[in-house]
Scaffold this motif. Sequence first.
Motif, PDB file in Angstrom:
ATOM      1  N   SER A  48       0.682  -1.286  -0.033  1.00 54.59           N
ATOM      2  CA  SER A  48      -0.042   0.072  -0.291  1.00 54.59           C
ATOM      3  C   SER A  48       0.963   1.302   0.289  1.00 54.59           C
ATOM      4  O   SER A  48       0.611   2.049  -0.032  1.00 54.59           O
ATOM      5  CB  SER A  48      -0.629   0.419   1.408  1.00 54.59           C
ATOM      6  N   LYS A  49       2.192   0.874  -0.185  1.00 54.17           N
ATOM      7  CA  LYS A  49       2.740   2.188   0.148  1.00 54.17           C
ATOM      8  C   LYS A  49       2.417   3.696  -0.855  1.00 54.17           C
ATOM      9  O   LYS A  49       2.498   4.705  -0.447  1.00 54.17           O
ATOM     10  CB  LYS A  49       4.251   2.293  -0.489  1.00 54.17           C
ATOM     11  N   PRO A  50       2.342   3.228  -1.996  1.00 56.37           N
ATOM     12  CA  PRO A  50       2.312   3.922  -3.294  1.00 56.37           C
ATOM     13  C   PRO A  50       0.513   4.563  -3.318  1.00 56.37           C
ATOM     14  O   PRO A  50       0.482   5.199  -3.557  1.00 56.37           O
ATOM     15  CB  PRO A  50       1.991   3.490  -4.581  1.00 56.37           C
ATOM     16  N   PHE A  51       0.108   4.004  -2.014  1.00 50.61           N
ATOM     17  CA  PHE A  51      -1.628   5.043  -1.928  1.00 50.61           C
ATOM     18  C   PHE A  51      -1.671   5.170  -0.400  1.00 50.61           C
ATOM     19  O   PHE A  51      -2.978   5.387  -0.057  1.00 50.61           O
ATOM     20  CB  PHE A  51      -2.642   2.969  -2.144  1.00 50.61           C
ATOM     21  N   GLN A  52      -0.682   6.078  -0.173  1.00 51.20           N
ATOM     22  CA  GLN A  52      -0.838   6.026   1.864  1.00 51.20           C
ATOM     23  C   GLN A  52      -1.721   7.219   1.719  1.00 51.20           C
ATOM     24  O   GLN A  52      -2.180   7.804   2.665  1.00 51.20           O
ATOM     25  CB  GLN A  52       0.184   6.046   2.251  1.00 51.20           C
TER      26      GLN A  52
ATOM     27  N   LEU B 196      -8.596   2.722   0.871  1.00 52.84           N
ATOM     28  CA  LEU B 196      -7.637   2.082   0.234  1.00 52.84           C
ATOM     29  C   LEU B 196      -8.557   0.319  -0.195  1.00 52.84           C
ATOM     30  O   LEU B 196      -8.008  -0.249  -0.803  1.00 52.84           O
ATOM     31  CB  LEU B 196      -6.324   1.636   1.028  1.00 52.84           C
ATOM     32  N   CYS B 197      -8.757   0.432   0.803  1.00 50.75           N
ATOM     33  CA  CYS B 197      -9.179  -1.686   1.043  1.00 50.75           C
ATOM     34  C   CYS B 197     -10.095  -1.741   0.106  1.00 50.75           C
ATOM     35  O   CYS B 197     -10.075  -2.784  -0.616  1.00 50.75           O
ATOM     36  CB  CYS B 197      -9.905  -1.589   2.615  1.00 50.75           C
ATOM     37  N   GLU B 198     -10.896  -0.391  -0.121  1.00 54.34           N
ATOM     38  CA  GLU B 198     -12.315  -0.652  -0.645  1.00 54.34           C
ATOM     39  C   GLU B 198     -11.819  -0.276  -2.570  1.00 54.34           C
ATOM     40  O   GLU B 198     -12.642  -1.183  -3.426  1.00 54.34           O
ATOM     41  CB  GLU B 198     -13.462   0.318  -0.607  1.00 54.34           C
ATOM     42  N   THR B 199     -10.694  -0.006  -2.588  1.00 54.28           N
ATOM     43  CA  THR B 199     -10.540   0.263  -3.790  1.00 54.28           C
ATOM     44  C   THR B 199      -9.095  -1.367  -4.495  1.00 54.28           C
ATOM     45  O   THR B 199      -9.293  -1.725  -5.135  1.00 54.28           O
ATOM     46  CB  THR B 199      -9.319   1.257  -3.914  1.00 54.28           C
ATOM     47  N   PHE B 200      -8.673  -1.811  -3.182  1.00 55.84           N
ATOM     48  CA  PHE B 200      -8.027  -3.140  -3.743  1.00 55.84           C
ATOM     49  C   PHE B 200      -9.354  -3.995  -3.509  1.00 55.84           C
ATOM     50  O   PHE B 200      -8.206  -4.971  -4.608  1.00 55.84           O
ATOM     51  CB  PHE B 200      -7.405  -3.430  -2.173  1.00 55.84           C
TER      52      PHE B 200
ATOM     53  N   ARG C 244       6.087   0.980   9.074  1.00 56.03           N
ATOM     54  CA  ARG C 244       7.531   1.587  10.007  1.00 56.03           C
ATOM     55  C   ARG C 244       7.188   2.990   9.437  1.00 56.03           C
ATOM     56  O   ARG C 244       6.621   3.650   8.874  1.00 56.03           O
ATOM     57  CB  ARG C 244       7.942   0.689   8.342  1.00 56.03           C
ATOM     58  N   PRO C 245       8.756   3.863   9.652  1.00 58.23           N
ATOM     59  CA  PRO C 245       8.706   5.011  10.069  1.00 58.23           C
ATOM     60  C   PRO C 245       8.058   5.768   7.930  1.00 58.23           C
ATOM     61  O   PRO C 245       8.893   4.810   7.555  1.00 58.23           O
ATOM     62  CB  PRO C 245       9.926   5.660  10.252  1.00 58.23           C
ATOM     63  N   GLY C 246       7.185   6.698   8.763  1.00 57.16           N
ATOM     64  CA  GLY C 246       6.579   6.607   7.298  1.00 57.16           C
ATOM     65  C   GLY C 246       6.006   6.417   6.252  1.00 57.16           C
ATOM     66  O   GLY C 246       5.239   6.471   5.333  1.00 57.16           O
ATOM     67  N   GLY C 247       5.325   4.669   6.973  1.00 53.77           N
ATOM     68  CA  GLY C 247       4.159   4.433   6.043  1.00 53.77           C
ATOM     69  C   GLY C 247       3.651   4.535   7.031  1.00 53.77           C
ATOM     70  O   GLY C 247       2.711   5.677   7.583  1.00 53.77           O
TER      71      GLY C 247
ATOM     72  N   ALA D  36      -6.410  -0.354  10.253  1.00 55.14           N
ATOM     73  CA  ALA D  36      -5.891  -0.699   9.456  1.00 55.14           C
ATOM     74  C   ALA D  36      -6.541  -2.722   8.851  1.00 55.14           C
ATOM     75  O   ALA D  36      -7.375  -2.766   7.485  1.00 55.14           O
ATOM     76  CB  ALA D  36      -4.604  -0.930   9.026  1.00 55.14           C
ATOM     77  N   ALA D  37      -6.467  -3.548   9.725  1.00 54.31           N
ATOM     78  CA  ALA D  37      -7.266  -4.655  10.088  1.00 54.31           C
ATOM     79  C   ALA D  37      -8.516  -4.765   9.514  1.00 54.31           C
ATOM     80  O   ALA D  37      -8.387  -5.311   8.887  1.00 54.31           O
ATOM     81  CB  ALA D  37      -6.394  -5.983  10.559  1.00 54.31           C
ATOM     82  N   ALA D  38      -9.301  -3.674  10.228  1.00 54.34           N
ATOM     83  CA  ALA D  38     -10.752  -4.518  10.461  1.00 54.34           C
ATOM     84  C   ALA D  38     -10.762  -3.445   8.863  1.00 54.34           C
ATOM     85  O   ALA D  38     -11.674  -3.656   8.708  1.00 54.34           O
ATOM     86  CB  ALA D  38     -11.209  -3.236  12.049  1.00 54.34           C
TER      87      ALA D  38
END
Length: 310
Positions: A37-41, A48-52, A65-68, A82-84
């Motif tokens: 998901s890095k390019p979609f932050q 995000l999840c609906e798009t995926f 991670r830092p900046g993640g 995020a998991a939910a």
Amino acid sequence: MPHTRRKFIRNMAVAGAVWPLRSFALPAKDWEVHCFSKPFQWMDYNLLCETFAAAGLQGVDYPVRPGGHVLPEKVAADLPKAAAAARRAGLKTTLMTTAILDAAEPHAAAILKAAAGVGIRYYRLGWFDYQKGKPLQDSLQRCNGQLKGLDRLNRQLGIHSSYQNHAGVKVGGPVWDLYEMIKDIDPAYTGVQYDIRHATVEGANSWPLGLELVSRHINTLVIKDVKWVERNGKYVLENTPLGEGMVNFPAFFKKVKELNIHAPISLHLEYELLTKQEEALPAAQKQRIVLEKLRKDVQALRGMLAAAGL
């Protein structure tokens, strides 16, 4: 901004671009295809999840991670959110990406405990540097010790670490050094995240040897494409959509089948998804643009797996 499934479907309908969330027939062997998901932050977790899901993916590979997408210092509160969001969209959170290199470093135990608590099974590690002024083998032995420390923590939590081969001069660039670092570690909880894009850059013709060497240790795969281009008299790497670069995917998946490798896949989109002008558009318009590109890569990957009989 708040985002609901109903609003998402309505927006896609207005654009004339609604696709069934599970519209892709899987190959005989059920491959889990997640997306990094890095390019979609710029998207919140729900969007995000609906798009995926609309793109036909099965899961999300969050950078924790830092900046993640999930920050280490907020992992206890934010990773469950995020998991939910993924569960609500019908997606899995089997994978995550971290910068962890040592069990004793700040946030490492907290990240892994939170990940195990939401069902994440595999986490990608950071990358080790070679120590300047010391023999390469000394660095590999030091890294081996750190991996063994993480392996003990992995076993306690029931989670698995993955070290990615990455083009360049860090440990794991040539793949052969990765094997030397990890060869005496039981692959049950500590393994390799094999990246064919980076393996191709470092060994255009020899990558099958490295793949075979570490095959027993592979627990996750990364799929992406790249090509060399000339710019201002110099050759540089340019990331591309799947099938538009130099990665020999038919040969790769043939080798995967031959070696009986079957692991969760993390699809990476590292090419330009939005131009600078498009980045200024409203979120719904940007979503439609990236969804089409993401959906194309998912279909390409599924076609490659099917063509290889996987």
